[in-house]
Design an enzyme around this catalytic site. Structure first.
Site, short mmCIF file in Angstrom:
data_model
loop_
_atom_site.label_atom_id
_atom_site.label_comp_id
_atom_site.label_asym_id
_atom_site.label_seq_id
_atom_site.Cartn_x
_atom_site.Cartn_y
_atom_site.Cartn_z
N PHE A 248 0.87 -1.35 0.19
CA PHE A 248 -0.04 0.01 -0.01
C PHE A 248 0.97 1.33 -0.01
O PHE A 248 0.37 2.24 0.30
CB PHE A 248 -0.92 -0.09 1.06
CG PHE A 248 -1.63 -1.16 1.42
CD1 PHE A 248 -2.72 -1.60 0.48
CD2 PHE A 248 -1.64 -1.94 2.41
CE1 PHE A 248 -3.22 -2.78 0.28
CE2 PHE A 248 -2.42 -3.30 2.51
CZ PHE A 248 -3.22 -3.72 1.49
N ILE A 474 2.77 -6.38 -5.58
CA ILE A 474 2.47 -6.17 -4.11
C ILE A 474 0.84 -6.71 -4.02
O ILE A 474 0.44 -6.44 -2.64
CB ILE A 474 2.60 -4.70 -3.84
CG1 ILE A 474 1.57 -3.93 -4.60
CG2 ILE A 474 4.05 -4.53 -3.88
CD1 ILE A 474 1.64 -2.24 -4.07
N GLY A 475 0.36 -7.60 -4.64
CA GLY A 475 -0.97 -8.02 -4.50
C GLY A 475 -2.05 -8.00 -5.56
O GLY A 475 -2.92 -8.88 -5.50
N ILE A 634 -10.05 -3.76 -18.91
CA ILE A 634 -9.95 -4.67 -17.52
C ILE A 634 -9.28 -5.93 -18.07
O ILE A 634 -9.94 -6.64 -18.71
CB ILE A 634 -11.25 -4.81 -16.85
CG1 ILE A 634 -11.95 -3.50 -16.43
CG2 ILE A 634 -10.98 -5.58 -15.62
CD1 ILE A 634 -11.09 -2.61 -15.70
N ASN A 636 -7.98 -8.56 -16.20
CA ASN A 636 -8.56 -9.65 -15.38
C ASN A 636 -9.89 -9.08 -14.67
O ASN A 636 -9.44 -8.62 -13.69
CB ASN A 636 -7.49 -10.25 -14.67
CG ASN A 636 -7.88 -11.37 -13.87
OD1 ASN A 636 -8.98 -11.56 -13.57
ND2 ASN A 636 -7.01 -12.27 -13.98
N THR A 639 -9.24 -10.37 -10.50
CA THR A 639 -8.29 -9.50 -9.73
C THR A 639 -8.55 -7.88 -9.82
O THR A 639 -8.26 -7.55 -8.83
CB THR A 639 -6.72 -9.92 -10.24
OG1 THR A 639 -6.73 -9.56 -11.78
CG2 THR A 639 -6.45 -11.23 -10.08
N LYS A 706 -6.05 1.65 -18.05
CA LYS A 706 -5.70 3.18 -17.42
C LYS A 706 -5.40 2.95 -15.94
O LYS A 706 -4.60 4.00 -15.51
CB LYS A 706 -6.97 3.99 -17.63
CG LYS A 706 -7.71 4.45 -19.02
CD LYS A 706 -8.17 5.68 -18.96
CE LYS A 706 -9.48 5.67 -18.62
NZ LYS A 706 -10.56 6.86 -18.65
N GLY A 709 -5.67 0.76 -9.20
CA GLY A 709 -5.34 0.61 -7.82
C GLY A 709 -5.66 1.79 -7.04
O GLY A 709 -6.23 1.63 -5.74
N GLU A 710 -5.50 3.07 -7.48
CA GLU A 710 -5.74 4.20 -6.48
C GLU A 710 -7.09 4.59 -6.63
O GLU A 710 -7.77 4.90 -5.46
CB GLU A 710 -4.99 5.27 -6.87
CG GLU A 710 -3.62 5.05 -7.47
CD GLU A 710 -2.65 4.40 -6.37
OE1 GLU A 710 -2.86 4.67 -5.08
OE2 GLU A 710 -1.72 3.52 -6.62
#
Lengths: 743, 326
Positions: A248, A474-475, A634, A636, A639, A706, A709-710
């Site tokens: 994170f 990281i995940g 997208i 996947n 995930t 694009k 994560g955030e």
């Protein structure tokens, strides 16, 4: 022939899922090297001053103790010779040079490291180290810090810096408008707290060769930092981070514990493992800074924003300036003619913050999106309608077209799914038994960043394609997404792709952060696969002229041989093509295109929350969350949804419970573990419904991605805060929204 | 973590003697609190006397009470049929505490004896009279939003963290102990003490005394009960305020009531005056609010826990409402 997407867009299971759930995945604290020794850090118990003496005798004599390193006896670090730490600081200042002087800059600053033959003995010995201090007056109070805020150095030096003051139209124009609001918002210090503790195993394989098994988000960044610190050629430092158990943002900076472990390994001439305690995770590996914000906004009676001012002051340390993009979204999110932003820092006697998921944008969105809700309420407008009336059809900051923007579609999909039409316009009027019910929304945006990245691709004689890249995972499931991209690019089943990551000796990749890995590394994987296919064609052409004249697109990687579409006779066996291991090896570097200068590239998200509030006790329960993302293609579905859900749960934590608290008299955290520092448990997280627009962005990269994560967390906290207002009529402007604030 | 001896006797007498004769020895059962305290250096016993082999796990009904062995696990008690049928308030309180994993390890005796979660107690570099008598109270002028509003002293404003104890206080339980001088029973209200000038003492147990069982008397509080716990997340957090409420109703009329609060004092805070006030009243929100006002007499807040002066009575009302509607 265009590659057909067979894997991209499917919910393929994680390629490393079995390794992770069976415990076979090796994390940085799990490398059992021969002769491994264990290190434990001793932290200062004052927030500012000098270490006048350290009694290490008892620790040195403790059973199994191998060394006690303090600033009195620390090995010389060549990179620190000029009095500077060569590792990359966040923006300005000097990262801490551990054990190089007697200065104490924050409470729990490492002042000694104890090495022993077992972890327990190292821990026991660490407890025997006794330090004496000359204490100086410290300042850890942000209410004082905010009053002494200053402009970041980079903004003073460069007016074009992203954290410099910004203005279009008139500054603070809201102040003289008839319909206006001015409100202050506070978000407390939050700590990343991935479940995997920060850990490093340092191994000097030779006096000038260092291997680090390190929990980092960037193997290359870590390699470069420590190569400089120890004055080694980059090639002599190897950083392994094959698996990272969540980060994170923790792993975006080099930290004192890494230097300490390397020093310790040098001193005892054995590999040394150092794992931080949960308590040390509060002080030694960054955090989301406490941030004060003010929004000024004015609007016309029919709901057009006429002016917007966004100010923020974030906490930093005395030795480094950490800056983030807290106010930037206010420049581009809504079409307003008069906009200005100011960003300041407050330097306290604390350790340095670091980006935490969503980073500044998530902090900033709490203020901006709360203020949007406040203004909509003032205008008696539906907050969704208010946002639509101020929708920016092009980037108001620079006038450029968006590369793609499907935020309106997100609004529509998300509103329908949450049942937005049931939201009462008047707060405090919807009930379910004893409980009050409310709905709220919050918008998120984050730049669709892409940077250059390298990947190698190699055809193995078995017909499997091996790809290697120094990126980390990281995940989010990087290895899985890359496998899908490679499989589709080469027309192979995913079983024929092996993607290896987390090793600084693999081709260079950017640090995993800022939602940019698929944009950058994904593009490199795609290009590497195309280059490999052409390399194979060229190899085949040497013995078969059909390949020499064939179109690239017609080359097919069949099972055991290279073939040509429409020419069944053309065949080249892999065994013949690949005689030497490197025969079929390509390494490419993928770079962002010129498009970046023509378009504004952002991902967007909207989060809708439904909450229940117990009016007597102030308990808040999020009963439904719908997150809808415009994140391009997208890769996947599984995930990606997983990332969105994780972000949403993080947003629940931000909204309702996360806060790291310092007792300013001592300058010391009183929240020290996961019993005091609350993150959501399962019972706090409703089923999060995730929706994707899933429209490719043709400008960021050829894949159309694009980044996710955030935006998964940006806007969640204000959605919940706005829902709490809708339920209760109480506007909470200081997070977290704990029961005491609602009764 | 300090070095310590570890013994695991099978005889109760041996265990008691081991602790009674050594001031640096302590019992360990589930260890869910003690081990944490040892890791933090808050407690540094030289000897651990593991009592898990003693035969103290039985849960049985005897004469007019339910007897729960001190080594019965929290999870076992919470799910035990006799407990659920006869004392649902106790089952609710147990399930409101900790996490499933901890309830699977923690024992009844250990639950009663868990130490405060005051952050100043937990950090050996900060002042705390409970940990180090005479060092001062860090919370008094510090961050005290979790702290006491009743029964505190200028030496200590910490609160007792147990949920189970709040229910046991309401249910008039008795604690059976065995010590070097023999066996005795302690009324639940007398087990935990207020801090006064000696906050280092949580309970009235003598050195070497071992809790062997808890007895909960039969009663009429089998239906209209509620353990209402307000916390900062839905599970696995200590109470800001919790209320154990039990009503004996005849139609809408309150025949008898039991009330105790957690998160407000150095011990489970029984609300006897409020209970008296409820007798003979109708089970309405107005009666509950009056009782809550009675309960709050004498409460006093510190800088950060003023909200408890409002949250506590509100939670009493909500617990009574929930109990009456059960």
């Amino acid at each position: 022939m265009k590659a057909q997407n067979k894997q991209i867009g499917t919910p393929m299971n994680r390629v490393d899922g079995r390794l992770k759930v069976t415990g076979a995945a090796t994390y940085s604290a799990e490398y059992q090297l021969p002769g491994l020794a264990y290190a434990v850090l001793v932290g200062s118990t004052i927030a500012r001053g000098r270490v006048s003496s350290i009694d290490t005798r008892a620790a040195e004599r403790a059973p199994g103790a191998l060394a006690v390193i303090t600033h009195f006896n620390a090995p010389k670090v060549p990179g620190f010779a000029k009095g500077q730490n060569p590792s990359q600081p966040p923006t300005a200042g000097q990262p801490l040079q551990v054990f190089q002087d007697d200065k104490v800059r924050f409470n729990d600053q490492p002042i000694a490291v104890v090495v022993a033959d077992t972890y327990e003995r190292a821990r026991f010995a660490a407890g025997l180290v006794k330090a004496q201090y000359v204490q100086e007056k410290h300042q850890t109070d942000m209410t004082v810090g905010t009053r002494q805020a200053f402009q970041p150095t980079q903004a003073r030096k460069n007016p074009k810096s992203p954290v410099a003051d910004y203005q279009r139209g008139r500054a603070d124009a809201y102040q003289t408008a008839p319909i206006k609001l001015e409100a202050e918002y506070i978000i407390p210090t939050e700590v990343h707290h991935p479940i995997e503790l920060q850990a490093v195993t340092a191994h000097w394989e030779a006096p000038d060769r260092l291997t680090l098994y390190d929990k980092t988000q960037g193997t290359i960044r870590t390699r470069n930092d420590f190569a400089k610190e120890w004055n080694l050629p980059e090639a002599n430092v190897k950083v392994i981070a094959t698996f990272v158990g969540g980060a994170f943002g923790n792993g975006l900076h080099s930290w004192p514990h890494e230097s300490a472990a390397i020093m310790a390994a040098k001193q005892v001439n054995r590999p040394v493992k150092l794992v931080l305690s949960r308590e040390q995770m509060f002080t030694m590996v960054g955090y989301r800074p406490y941030t004060w914000q003010k929004i000024g906004m004015s609007a016309t009676p029919d709901g057009k924003i006429t002016a917007l001012t966004h100010e923020a002051t974030g906490q930093t340390s005395t030795y480094e300036e950490f800056t983030e993009s807290t106010v930037q979204q206010s420049r581009m999110m809504y079409a307003a003619p008069n906009v200005n932003t100011r960003y300041r820092l407050a330097a306290l006697d604390v350790s340095t913050p670091i980006w935490m998921r969503g980073p500044g944008e998530a902090t900033g969105a709490f203020a901006l999106e709360s203020a949007m809700d406040e203004m909509a309420h003032q205008l008696r407008l539906d907050p969704l309608e208010f946002r639509l009336r101020n929708y920016a059809d092009q980037d108001p900051e620079n006038g450029r077209p968006w590369s793609t923007k499907f935020l309106k579609e997100c609004y529509q999909m998300g509103a329908e799914r949450i049942g937005w039409s049931k939201r009462p316009l008047t707060p405090g009027t919807l009930r379910d038994g004893d409980w009050l019910v409310g709905y709220g929304m919050g918008v998120g945006t984050f730049g669709a960043h892409r940077s250059k990245a390298q990947t190698s691709a190699r055809l193995l004689p078995t017909g499997t394609v091996l790809l290697q890249c120094a990126t980390t995972d990281i995940g989010p499931g990087t290895g899985t997404a890359m496998t899908q991209i490679a499989a589709d690019t080469l027309g192979l089943p995913p079983e024929k792709i092996r993607f290896e990551l987390g090793n600084s000796q693999f081709p260079t990749a950017p640090t995993q952060g800022g939602s940019s890995t698929v944009n950058s590394v994904g593009a490199a994987v795609q290009e590497a696969c195309l280059a490999l296919r052409d390399k194979l064609r060229q190899l085949a052409a040497a013995s078969n002229s059909a390949f020499a004249v064939a179109q690239k697109e017609d080359v097919v990687l069949a099972d055991g041989y290279l073939a040509l579409t429409g020419n069944p006779a053309a065949r080249a066996n892999y065994a013949d093509l690949v005689r030497q291991p490197d025969d079929a090896l390509v390494t490419v570097e993928s770079k962002p295109s010129e498009e970046q200068k023509k378009y504004s590239m952002y991902s967007f998200s909207v989060h809708f929350a439904k909450v229940r509030v117990q009016p007597l006790t102030g308990e808040v329960r999020v009963s439904k969350l719908v997150s809808c993302a415009d994140a391009g293609t997208i890769v996947n579905l599984k995930t990606a949804a997983n990332q969105m859900k994780g972000g949403a749960v993080g947003g629940i934590g931000m909204a309702l419970m996360e806060a790291a608290t310092i007792d300013n008299r001592f300058g010391r955290y009183i929240t020290k573990d996961l019993a005091d520092y609350h993150v959501p448990v399962h019972a706090d997280a409703p089923a999060v419904e995730v929706l994707f627009v899933n429209q490719p962005d043709p400008h960021v990269n050829a894949l159309g991605t694009k980044g996710i994560g955030e935006i998964a967390i940006i806007g969640v906290a204000p959605a919940i805060a706005n829902a709490v207002f809708n339920a209760t009529g109480k506007r909470i402007r200081e997070l977290p929204i704990t029961p005491d604030k609602l009764i | 973590m300090n070095q310590f001896q570890y013994v695991r006797p099978t005889q109760q007498r041996t265990a008691i003697t081991a602790v009674a004769k050594d001031p640096n020895a302590t019992f360990i059962a589930g260890g869910t609190n003690l081990v944490d305290l040892m890791k933090r250096g808050v407690m540094t016993p030289q000897k651990l006397v593991d009592i898990n082999r003693l035969p103290l796990t039985k849960i049985e009904h005897q004469k007019n009470s339910l007897r729960i062995g001190a080594l019965a696990l929290n999870a076992t008690v919470a799910n035990h049929q006799l407990v659920r049928e006869r004392h649902p308030l106790l089952a609710q309180a147990l399930n409101a505490g900790a996490s499933a994993q901890l309830r699977n390890m923690a024992t009844v005796g250990g639950n009663l004896l868990q130490r405060t979660r005051c952050p100043y107690f937990y950090d050996v570099t900060l002042p705390c009279n409970k940990r180090q008598p005479g060092s001062g109270c860090g919370a008094l002028e510090g961050i005290n939003r979790m702290h006491a509003i009743f029964g505190f002293s200028d030496k200590c404003i910490a609160v007792h963290p147990s949920d189970m104890s709040v229910a046991l206080a309401a249910l008039d339980a008795t604690v059976l102990v065995s010590g070097p001088k023999g066996d005795r029973s302690i009324a639940f209200a007398d087990l935990h003490r207020l801090p006064g000038d000696a906050p280092e003492k949580d309970t009235t147990l003598e050195p070497g005394e071992l809790i062997t069982a808890v007895e909960v008397p039969d009663g009429h509080f089998t239906r209209y009960v509620s353990y209402y716990k307000v916390r900062e997340r839905a599970s696995y957090a200590f109470a800001l305020v919790s209320v154990a409420a039990a009503l004996d109703l005849d139609g809408d009329n309150i025949v008898a009531a039991r009330l105790a609060m957690g998160g407000v004092a150095h011990k489970p805070w029984r609300l006897a005056a409020a209970e008296q006030h409820l007798i003979g009243k109708p089970a309405t929100e107005a009666s509950f609010r009056q009782a809550a006002d009675v309960a709050m007499q004498g409460a006093k807040a510190f800088k950060h826990n003023e909200y408890k002066l409002k949250l506590a009575p509100n939670t009493i009302v909500q617990a009574l409402k929930t109990a009456a509607a059960a």
